[in-house]
Motif scaffolding. Structure first.
Motif, PDB file in Angstrom:
ATOM      1  N   LEU A  49      -8.093  10.947   4.980  1.00 53.30           N
ATOM      2  CA  LEU A  49      -8.816   9.815   5.554  1.00 53.30           C
ATOM      3  C   LEU A  49      -8.244   8.497   5.041  1.00 53.30           C
ATOM      4  N   ALA A  50      -7.918   8.434   3.752  1.00 53.90           N
ATOM      5  CA  ALA A  50      -7.379   7.203   3.168  1.00 53.90           C
ATOM      6  C   ALA A  50      -6.062   6.804   3.824  1.00 53.90           C
ATOM      7  N   LEU A  51      -5.213   7.763   4.141  1.00 56.40           N
ATOM      8  CA  LEU A  51      -3.944   7.441   4.796  1.00 56.40           C
ATOM      9  C   LEU A  51      -4.172   6.791   6.160  1.00 56.40           C
ATOM     10  N   ILE A  52      -5.151   7.302   6.905  1.00 56.77           N
ATOM     11  CA  ILE A  52      -5.488   6.691   8.198  1.00 56.77           C
ATOM     12  C   ILE A  52      -5.976   5.259   7.993  1.00 56.77           C
ATOM     13  N   LEU A  53      -6.817   5.078   6.996  1.00 57.01           N
ATOM     14  CA  LEU A  53      -7.379   3.751   6.736  1.00 57.01           C
ATOM     15  C   LEU A  53      -6.311   2.777   6.254  1.00 57.01           C
ATOM     16  N   PHE A  54      -5.353   3.242   5.461  1.00 55.26           N
ATOM     17  CA  PHE A  54      -4.271   2.360   5.024  1.00 55.26           C
ATOM     18  C   PHE A  54      -3.436   1.902   6.220  1.00 55.26           C
ATOM     19  N   SER A  55      -3.242   2.802   7.185  1.00 61.99           N
ATOM     20  CA  SER A  55      -2.527   2.416   8.401  1.00 61.99           C
ATOM     21  C   SER A  55      -3.297   1.341   9.160  1.00 61.99           C
ATOM     22  N   ARG A  56      -4.623   1.509   9.240  1.00 63.94           N
ATOM     23  CA  ARG A  56      -5.457   0.486   9.888  1.00 63.94           C
ATOM     24  C   ARG A  56      -5.395  -0.834   9.111  1.00 63.94           C
ATOM     25  N   ALA A  57      -5.368  -0.748   7.789  1.00 61.46           N
ATOM     26  CA  ALA A  57      -5.308  -1.962   6.974  1.00 61.46           C
ATOM     27  C   ALA A  57      -4.019  -2.732   7.234  1.00 61.46           C
ATOM     28  N   ARG A  58      -2.893  -2.020   7.272  1.00 63.35           N
ATOM     29  CA  ARG A  58      -1.617  -2.697   7.531  1.00 63.35           C
ATOM     30  C   ARG A  58      -1.612  -3.367   8.894  1.00 63.35           C
ATOM     31  N   ALA A  59      -2.252  -2.730   9.875  1.00 61.21           N
ATOM     32  CA  ALA A  59      -2.333  -3.316  11.208  1.00 61.21           C
ATOM     33  C   ALA A  59      -3.165  -4.598  11.197  1.00 61.21           C
ATOM     34  N   GLN A  60      -4.042  -4.730  10.188  1.00 62.53           N
ATOM     35  CA  GLN A  60      -4.875  -5.927  10.056  1.00 62.53           C
ATOM     36  C   GLN A  60      -4.306  -6.876   8.997  1.00 62.53           C
ATOM     37  N   HIS A  61      -3.023  -6.703   8.682  1.00 56.71           N
ATOM     38  CA  HIS A  61      -2.297  -7.571   7.755  1.00 56.71           C
ATOM     39  C   HIS A  61      -2.878  -7.525   6.346  1.00 56.71           C
ATOM     40  N   LEU A  62      -3.362  -6.365   5.960  1.00 58.57           N
ATOM     41  CA  LEU A  62      -3.826  -6.127   4.592  1.00 58.57           C
ATOM     42  C   LEU A  62      -2.880  -5.082   3.998  1.00 58.57           C
ATOM     43  N   LEU A  65       0.830  -1.198   0.000  1.00 55.98           N
ATOM     44  CA  LEU A  65       0.000   0.000   0.000  1.00 55.98           C
ATOM     45  C   LEU A  65       0.869   1.255   0.000  1.00 55.98           C
ATOM     46  N   ARG A  66       1.981   1.193   0.699  1.00 56.54           N
ATOM     47  CA  ARG A  66       2.853   2.357   0.800  1.00 56.54           C
ATOM     48  C   ARG A  66       3.519   2.692  -0.533  1.00 56.54           C
ATOM     49  N   SER A  67       3.909   1.676  -1.294  1.00 54.18           N
ATOM     50  CA  SER A  67       4.622   1.932  -2.543  1.00 54.18           C
ATOM     51  C   SER A  67       3.691   2.260  -3.705  1.00 54.18           C
ATOM     52  N   ASP A 124       4.371   7.033  -1.845  1.00 53.15           N
ATOM     53  CA  ASP A 124       5.349   6.789  -0.779  1.00 53.15           C
ATOM     54  C   ASP A 124       4.741   7.004   0.599  1.00 53.15           C
ATOM     55  N   GLY A 125       3.469   6.630   0.742  1.00 54.30           N
ATOM     56  CA  GLY A 125       2.817   6.693   2.041  1.00 54.30           C
ATOM     57  C   GLY A 125       2.463   8.075   2.518  1.00 54.30           C
ATOM     58  N   ALA A 126       2.408   9.065   1.619  1.00 58.23           N
ATOM     59  CA  ALA A 126       2.093  10.431   2.027  1.00 58.23           C
ATOM     60  C   ALA A 126       1.364  11.147   0.896  1.00 58.23           C
ATOM     61  N   ILE A 127       0.673  12.223   1.246  1.00 57.35           N
ATOM     62  CA  ILE A 127       0.025  13.059   0.243  1.00 57.35           C
ATOM     63  C   ILE A 127       1.093  13.961  -0.363  1.00 57.35           C
ATOM     64  N   ASP A 128       1.230  13.914  -1.672  1.00 58.21           N
ATOM     65  CA  ASP A 128       2.201  14.743  -2.370  1.00 58.21           C
ATOM     66  C   ASP A 128       1.493  16.009  -2.860  1.00 58.21           C
ATOM     67  N   LEU A 129       1.620  17.089  -2.100  1.00 66.18           N
ATOM     68  CA  LEU A 129       0.935  18.331  -2.450  1.00 66.18           C
ATOM     69  C   LEU A 129       1.481  18.943  -3.734  1.00 66.18           C
ATOM     70  N   GLY A 130       2.657  18.489  -4.151  1.00 64.85           N
ATOM     71  CA  GLY A 130       3.203  18.967  -5.415  1.00 64.85           C
ATOM     72  C   GLY A 130       2.511  18.360  -6.624  1.00 64.85           C
TER      73      GLY A 130
END
Length: 236
Positions: free
Chosen positions: A201-214, A37-39, A69-75
């Protein structure tokens, strides 16, 4: 409208030579893969439309942000207002603020949509209530470019209750989830601001997903499909 008018073939859009060349250069859309998800590069999109009728209303503006890369790219940000010559005033203008002057100053729809699909590239898309945005964007692309949208969409509105089962905000709108996570959103109800809020919101959810092995898009979508099927079965 005639009873049988829907049977008539769609008119083929008339494109300039430059637009035809740009259309041919758009990359094919791969399916969701097993990269982390991060890449994965994601394009978070929000549309402002003339209303909520899937077959009659039009896309008025497109706003998009990029998660990479796991972040919002404002550029990497995208915003276009589309020129619409036949756009009667609709109560939705009170929300998105796109009045006749803004629409009249918009870009040619074919150019705006080509710009957006070039921006998207081969990335999957995220949206809040994605089926609506997917349908409206797909119809706009078909009508203006003769282009068939095949990019995968993932629905942030469905991911949120899946990944946060103890949150008391099921079937809630974007504002409810923004408040639930105490996100600092300065503006709402224009395409770019809503895309940014959805990306946060999606970044928070991706963090939750990784914690659930997704940890990859394909696994996350498969889990979401299973969860939605169970919900449908229990609703009968």
């Amino acid at each position: 409208m005639s009873l049988f008018s829907w049977l008539l073939p769609r008119k083929t859009p008339v494109l300039s030579l430059d637009q035809q060349q740009r259309l041919l250069q758009l990359p094919p859309a791969p399916g969701l893969g097993e990269a982390s998800l991060r890449s994965q590069r994601w394009v978070v999109v929000d549309l402002e439309t003339s209303g909520l009728n899937l077959n009659r209303d039009q896309v008025l503006s497109i706003g998009a942000m990029v998660i990479e890369d796991g972040a919002i790219d404002l550029g990497q940000a995208f915003e276009r207002t589309l020129l619409r010559t036949h756009n009667p005033l609709n109560p939705s203008v009170l929300l998105h603020g796109l009045g006749p002057e803004a629409i009249a100053a918009g870009c040619d729809p074919a150019d705006a949509l080509l710009d957006f699909m070039t921006f998207v590239g081969d990335s999957p898309l995220l949206a809040f209530h994605a089926p609506f945005d997917q349908h409206m964007l797909g119809r706009a692309l078909k009508d203006s470019l003769g282009y068939r949208l095949q990019h995968p969409f993932m629905d942030v509105a469905a991911l949120a209750p899946l990944l946060c089962p103890h949150a008391d905000v099921r079937d809630a709108g974007l504002d409810h989830w923004v408040r639930h996570f105490n996100l600092q959103v300065e503006d709402r109800h224009n395409a770019s601001a809503d895309a940014l809020a959805t990306a946060e919101l999606a970044l928070i959810l991706f963090s939750r997903a990784r914690a659930q092995h997704l940890d990859n898009p394909l696994a996350l979508q498969q889990r979401l499909n299973q969860w939605q099927r169970r919900k449908q079965m229990h609703s009968f």
